[in-house]
Write a protein that holds these residues in place. Sequence first.
Motif, PDB file in Angstrom:
ATOM      1  N   TYR A 203       0.845  -1.195   0.000  1.00  0.00           N
ATOM      2  CA  TYR A 203       0.000   0.000   0.000  1.00  0.00           C
ATOM      3  C   TYR A 203       0.883   1.248   0.000  1.00  0.00           C
ATOM      4  O   TYR A 203       2.062   1.192   0.368  1.00  0.00           O
ATOM      5  CB  TYR A 203      -0.949   0.020   1.199  1.00  0.00           C
ATOM      6  CG  TYR A 203      -0.289   0.347   2.528  1.00  0.00           C
ATOM      7  CD1 TYR A 203      -0.461   1.596   3.124  1.00  0.00           C
ATOM      8  CD2 TYR A 203       0.510  -0.590   3.195  1.00  0.00           C
ATOM      9  CE1 TYR A 203       0.134   1.899   4.341  1.00  0.00           C
ATOM     10  CE2 TYR A 203       1.106  -0.294   4.402  1.00  0.00           C
ATOM     11  CZ  TYR A 203       0.908   0.951   4.984  1.00  0.00           C
ATOM     12  OH  TYR A 203       1.510   1.248   6.176  1.00  0.00           O
ATOM     13  N   ALA A 204       0.318   2.354  -0.430  1.00  0.00           N
ATOM     14  CA  ALA A 204       1.029   3.632  -0.441  1.00  0.00           C
ATOM     15  C   ALA A 204       0.835   4.324   0.904  1.00  0.00           C
ATOM     16  O   ALA A 204      -0.287   4.654   1.289  1.00  0.00           O
ATOM     17  CB  ALA A 204       0.519   4.513  -1.573  1.00  0.00           C
ATOM     18  N   VAL A 205       1.941   4.529   1.611  1.00  0.00           N
ATOM     19  CA  VAL A 205       1.891   5.200   2.914  1.00  0.00           C
ATOM     20  C   VAL A 205       1.641   6.688   2.715  1.00  0.00           C
ATOM     21  O   VAL A 205       0.774   7.292   3.347  1.00  0.00           O
ATOM     22  CB  VAL A 205       3.211   4.985   3.682  1.00  0.00           C
ATOM     23  CG1 VAL A 205       3.164   5.670   5.046  1.00  0.00           C
ATOM     24  CG2 VAL A 205       3.506   3.516   3.829  1.00  0.00           C
ATOM     25  N   GLU A 206       2.419   7.281   1.818  1.00  0.00           N
ATOM     26  CA  GLU A 206       2.288   8.698   1.478  1.00  0.00           C
ATOM     27  C   GLU A 206       2.718   8.883   0.032  1.00  0.00           C
ATOM     28  O   GLU A 206       3.383   8.015  -0.547  1.00  0.00           O
ATOM     29  CB  GLU A 206       3.169   9.587   2.368  1.00  0.00           C
ATOM     30  CG  GLU A 206       2.722   9.679   3.812  1.00  0.00           C
ATOM     31  CD  GLU A 206       3.565  10.674   4.601  1.00  0.00           C
ATOM     32  OE1 GLU A 206       4.296  11.484   3.981  1.00  0.00           O
ATOM     33  OE2 GLU A 206       3.498  10.634   5.849  1.00  0.00           O
ATOM     34  N   LYS A 207       2.352  10.031  -0.536  1.00  0.00           N
ATOM     35  CA  LYS A 207       2.828  10.419  -1.865  1.00  0.00           C
ATOM     36  C   LYS A 207       3.574  11.725  -1.726  1.00  0.00           C
ATOM     37  O   LYS A 207       3.065  12.677  -1.152  1.00  0.00           O
ATOM     38  CB  LYS A 207       1.660  10.541  -2.840  1.00  0.00           C
ATOM     39  CG  LYS A 207       0.939   9.221  -3.086  1.00  0.00           C
ATOM     40  CD  LYS A 207      -0.250   9.381  -4.003  1.00  0.00           C
ATOM     41  CE  LYS A 207      -0.969   8.044  -4.183  1.00  0.00           C
ATOM     42  NZ  LYS A 207      -2.173   8.178  -5.037  1.00  0.00           N
ATOM     43  N   VAL A 208       4.796  11.736  -2.243  1.00  0.00           N
ATOM     44  CA  VAL A 208       5.702  12.870  -2.042  1.00  0.00           C
ATOM     45  C   VAL A 208       6.193  13.353  -3.389  1.00  0.00           C
ATOM     46  O   VAL A 208       6.419  12.549  -4.303  1.00  0.00           O
ATOM     47  CB  VAL A 208       6.899  12.444  -1.155  1.00  0.00           C
ATOM     48  CG1 VAL A 208       7.852  13.607  -0.957  1.00  0.00           C
ATOM     49  CG2 VAL A 208       6.396  11.927   0.193  1.00  0.00           C
ATOM     50  N   ARG A 209       6.375  14.657  -3.527  1.00  0.00           N
ATOM     51  CA  ARG A 209       6.899  15.205  -4.775  1.00  0.00           C
ATOM     52  C   ARG A 209       8.413  15.364  -4.677  1.00  0.00           C
ATOM     53  O   ARG A 209       8.924  16.067  -3.815  1.00  0.00           O
ATOM     54  CB  ARG A 209       6.257  16.565  -5.089  1.00  0.00           C
ATOM     55  CG  ARG A 209       6.750  17.169  -6.411  1.00  0.00           C
ATOM     56  CD  ARG A 209       6.014  18.435  -6.761  1.00  0.00           C
ATOM     57  NE  ARG A 209       4.600  18.167  -7.051  1.00  0.00           N
ATOM     58  CZ  ARG A 209       3.723  19.114  -7.366  1.00  0.00           C
ATOM     59  NH1 ARG A 209       4.102  20.378  -7.427  1.00  0.00           N
ATOM     60  NH2 ARG A 209       2.473  18.796  -7.610  1.00  0.00           N
ATOM     61  N   GLY A 210       9.128  14.681  -5.587  1.00  0.00           N
ATOM     62  CA  GLY A 210      10.579  14.841  -5.673  1.00  0.00           C
ATOM     63  C   GLY A 210      11.349  13.803  -4.879  1.00  0.00           C
ATOM     64  O   GLY A 210      10.944  13.387  -3.794  1.00  0.00           O
ATOM     65  N   GLN A 211      12.478  13.371  -5.459  1.00  0.00           N
ATOM     66  CA  GLN A 211      13.294  12.323  -4.861  1.00  0.00           C
ATOM     67  C   GLN A 211      13.888  12.736  -3.525  1.00  0.00           C
ATOM     68  O   GLN A 211      13.930  11.945  -2.578  1.00  0.00           O
ATOM     69  CB  GLN A 211      14.418  11.927  -5.825  1.00  0.00           C
ATOM     70  CG  GLN A 211      15.234  10.719  -5.411  1.00  0.00           C
ATOM     71  CD  GLN A 211      14.476   9.404  -5.561  1.00  0.00           C
ATOM     72  OE1 GLN A 211      13.585   9.297  -6.409  1.00  0.00           O
ATOM     73  NE2 GLN A 211      14.804   8.422  -4.738  1.00  0.00           N
TER      74      GLN A 211
END
Length: 294
Positions: A203-211
């Motif tokens: 599952y996706a815990v969080e979605k973050v922009r940028g490495q």
Amino acid sequence: MANVRIVTDSTADIPQELRERYNIEMVPLKVHFGNEMYQDAVTISPDQFYEKLAQASKLPTTSQPSPVEFLEVYKRLHAQSPDCAIISIHLSAAMSGTYQSALLASSMLEEEEVDVTVIDSKSASFGIGVYVLEAAKLAQAGYDKDAILARIAQLQQEQKLYFLVDTLEYLQKGGRIAKASAMLGTLLNIKPILSIDKDGEVYAVEKVRGQKRLLQRVLEMYKEHFGNQPVDVGVGYSTEKSTADTVVAELKSQFDVRSIQYTRIGAVIGTHVGHGTVAVFVRPAAPDPEPLNS
């Protein structure tokens, strides 16, 4: 002295040198490129797999071992040592039928009184590998089946893992996320932090922009969970060891890291996560088990 043998499958991504050192039996899953079939970690190495993956026009498929393949291993171990107990630890049942194949094989041996305990790791890659290695170390040190099973259960509660994927393409093709979400994520440079829940599903815990923010957030979550306590770390990577090295350097700068084990993500897990993936497995530090007196 107790006599326990440890069996796993290739998705545990345990380096061969460690399998040999700790006498671990491994049953391979298979990866299929069209009509070509390869045994994970046996007839195809990670380097060979990712090279073929980069050139493939169609995503490969994977398949589980048959019950007969497990049965052969269990029978061989029993023939070698009739009084041994076998602990067989496998890829999450929510992701594969491998666990069910092993369970069916064990049921075929009940009348022969072969002692086989099959465990659903509810994990993947070196998340399984950590349990297997700890079990094998305890077995070598002379601990009995019950002590080893208790330690595995403890590790399942203690270990935290996060996967960082470079591209959403493989997750989308494998049916983990919708095509529209994958396209939007690519356009906006949004990357998910993935984990595995208590039922053994990704599952996706969080979605973050940028490495950069991605790694920073993972370290923050580990800090929230483990605080300042000493930790042992496993780091799996598919193709980019430099990214894994960066993760390790950051972990060392922020945590009391007592041990680090690198591993390559093999062909079967690699089919579903693709190139550029890094997986980080953290647990409270523990010394190697003391040998019991024989």
